[in-house]
Design a protein around this motif. Structure first.
Motif, PDB file in Angstrom:
ATOM      1  N   UNK A 149       0.833  -1.196   0.000  1.00 42.03           N
ATOM      2  CA  UNK A 149       0.000   0.000   0.000  1.00 42.03           C
ATOM      3  C   UNK A 149       0.864   1.240   0.000  1.00 42.03           C
ATOM      4  N   UNK A 150       0.223   2.370   0.192  1.00 44.52           N
ATOM      5  CA  UNK A 150       0.903   3.662   0.169  1.00 44.52           C
ATOM      6  C   UNK A 150       0.868   4.247   1.575  1.00 44.52           C
ATOM      7  N   UNK A 151       2.046   4.647   2.050  1.00 40.75           N
ATOM      8  CA  UNK A 151       2.186   5.191   3.399  1.00 40.75           C
ATOM      9  C   UNK A 151       2.917   6.528   3.326  1.00 40.75           C
ATOM     10  N   UNK A 152       2.760   7.303   4.387  1.00 40.31           N
ATOM     11  CA  UNK A 152       3.466   8.580   4.500  1.00 40.31           C
ATOM     12  C   UNK A 152       4.184   8.599   5.841  1.00 40.31           C
ATOM     13  N   UNK A 153       5.454   9.028   5.814  1.00 38.34           N
ATOM     14  CA  UNK A 153       6.220   9.248   7.040  1.00 38.34           C
ATOM     15  C   UNK A 153       6.693  10.689   7.042  1.00 38.34           C
ATOM     16  N   UNK A 154       6.238  11.460   8.025  1.00 32.17           N
ATOM     17  CA  UNK A 154       6.712  12.824   8.250  1.00 32.17           C
ATOM     18  C   UNK A 154       6.711  13.085   9.744  1.00 32.17           C
ATOM     19  N   UNK A 155       7.541  14.026  10.184  1.00 25.17           N
ATOM     20  CA  UNK A 155       7.590  14.369  11.605  1.00 25.17           C
ATOM     21  C   UNK A 155       6.323  15.098  12.011  1.00 25.17           C
ATOM     22  N   UNK A 156       5.903  14.827  13.227  1.00 26.84           N
ATOM     23  CA  UNK A 156       4.702  15.440  13.769  1.00 26.84           C
ATOM     24  C   UNK A 156       4.891  15.575  15.277  1.00 26.84           C
ATOM     25  N   UNK A 157       4.007  16.321  15.919  1.00 21.55           N
ATOM     26  CA  UNK A 157       4.067  16.452  17.367  1.00 21.55           C
ATOM     27  C   UNK A 157       3.616  15.154  18.026  1.00 21.55           C
ATOM     28  N   UNK A 158       4.335  14.721  19.036  1.00 21.83           N
ATOM     29  CA  UNK A 158       3.869  13.601  19.844  1.00 21.83           C
ATOM     30  C   UNK A 158       2.743  14.076  20.766  1.00 21.83           C
ATOM     31  N   UNK A 159       2.835  15.330  21.208  1.00 22.41           N
ATOM     32  CA  UNK A 159       1.809  15.897  22.082  1.00 22.41           C
ATOM     33  C   UNK A 159       1.235  17.141  21.415  1.00 22.41           C
ATOM     34  N   UNK A 160       0.108  16.985  20.776  1.00 23.56           N
ATOM     35  CA  UNK A 160      -0.521  18.071  20.026  1.00 23.56           C
ATOM     36  C   UNK A 160      -0.849  19.268  20.917  1.00 23.56           C
ATOM     37  N   UNK A 161      -1.216  19.012  22.151  1.00 23.69           N
ATOM     38  CA  UNK A 161      -1.619  20.091  23.046  1.00 23.69           C
ATOM     39  C   UNK A 161      -0.454  21.023  23.381  1.00 23.69           C
ATOM     40  N   UNK A 162       0.720  20.446  23.608  1.00 20.47           N
ATOM     41  CA  UNK A 162       1.864  21.256  24.017  1.00 20.47           C
ATOM     42  C   UNK A 162       2.828  21.554  22.872  1.00 20.47           C
TER      43      UNK A 162
END
Length: 196
Positions: A149-162
Motif C-alpha cells: 500500500x501507500x504510506x506517508x512518514x513525516x515528523x509530527x508532534x507527539x503531544x498536540x496540546x503542548x
C-alpha cells in the motif's frame, strides 16, 4: 532485503536554506550529480538500499507526467519495498495519484511504498528533519510487517496540546486525510497533519 529509494528532489533534497525559519517559495535543486538524499543514505548503514535519482524538482513543479514516470519507475523495479523522497507541497497529490491507480494495477498492489520528505533540507545538517524521517521509514520497510500500500512518514508532534516531542510517524494513506499547516513564524514547525 533491498529497499529501493527513489529521489525526486523537494525540500529534503534541496540546496541549503539561508534562513530555515523562512524558506524560499521554491527550493533550489542541486546540480547534476549531487544528491543529498544519496549522501544521507550513506550515513544510515544498517539497511541495504538501492538509490535511484529521478530529475530533481521542487514539488510545485511535479505534474502528472512526472508522476506517471515515477509510477512506471517503481513498477519496473524488482524491489517490493520502496521509499520515495518527495517535496511536501505536492506529496499528497502524488500519493493520491498512486492511490487512484491501485484498484486496477496488480503490479502496484504488490508494492509497499513509503513517501517521505522534510520541512528543512538535509543539506542544512542537524536543523533538518530529513534524516530522522528517512531512518524511520527505512526501519518500517525493513521490518517485513507492513502490508502493500501507500504510506506517508513525516515528523509530527507527539503531544498536540503542548506542541512538543517531534518524531516521525507512519500513516497509511487514504484520500482527504491530510492538511498542510504553515507556521509563518518558523517554517520548521510547518507540517502535514492527519485530520481523519
Amino acid at each position: 532485503m533491498t529497499i529501493l529509494v527513489i529521489t525526486t528532489g523537494g525540500t529534503i533534497g534541496a540546496m541549503p536554506y539561508k534562513d530555515v525559519k523562512h524558506p524560499p517559495k521554491v527550493s533550489t535543486m542541486p546540480g547534476k550529480g549531487q544528491d543529498f538524499v544519496r549522501t544521507g543514505l550513506q550515513k544510515i548503514t544498517n539497511f541495504k538500499t538501492r538509490c535511484l535519482p529521478l530529475e530533481a524538482r521542487d514539488s510545485k513543479d511535479i505534474d502528472d507526467a512526472y508522476r506517471q514516470m515515477l509510477l512506471d519507475t517503481l513498477k519496473a523495479a524488482p524491489e517490493s519495498a520502496i521509499m520515495i523522497t518527495h517535496g511536501t507541497d505536492a506529496l499528497i497529490k502524488t500519493a493520491d495519484f498512486f492511490y487512484k491507480k491501485l484498484p486496477v494495477d496488480p503490479v502496484l498492489q504488490k508494492k509497499t511504498i513509503i513517501m517521505t520528505g522534510a520541512m528543512v533540507p538535509l543539506s542544512c545538517g542537524a536543523e533538518s528533519d530529513g534524516m530522522s524521517n528517512m531512518s524511520f521509514a527505512l526501519r518500517q520497510l525493513s521490518g517485513g510487517m507492513m502490508h502493500p500500500g501507500i504510506y506517508i512518514v513525516l515528523s509530527d508532534y507527539q503531544d498536540e496540546a503542548t506542541k512538543t516531542g517531534w518524531a516521525p510517524r507512519l500513516h497509511f494513506y487514504k484520500p482527504n486525510s491530510y492538511e498542510k499547516i504553515y507556521d509563518a513564524e518558523d517554517a520548521r514547525r510547518s507540517r502535514l497533519r492527519r485530520v481523519n
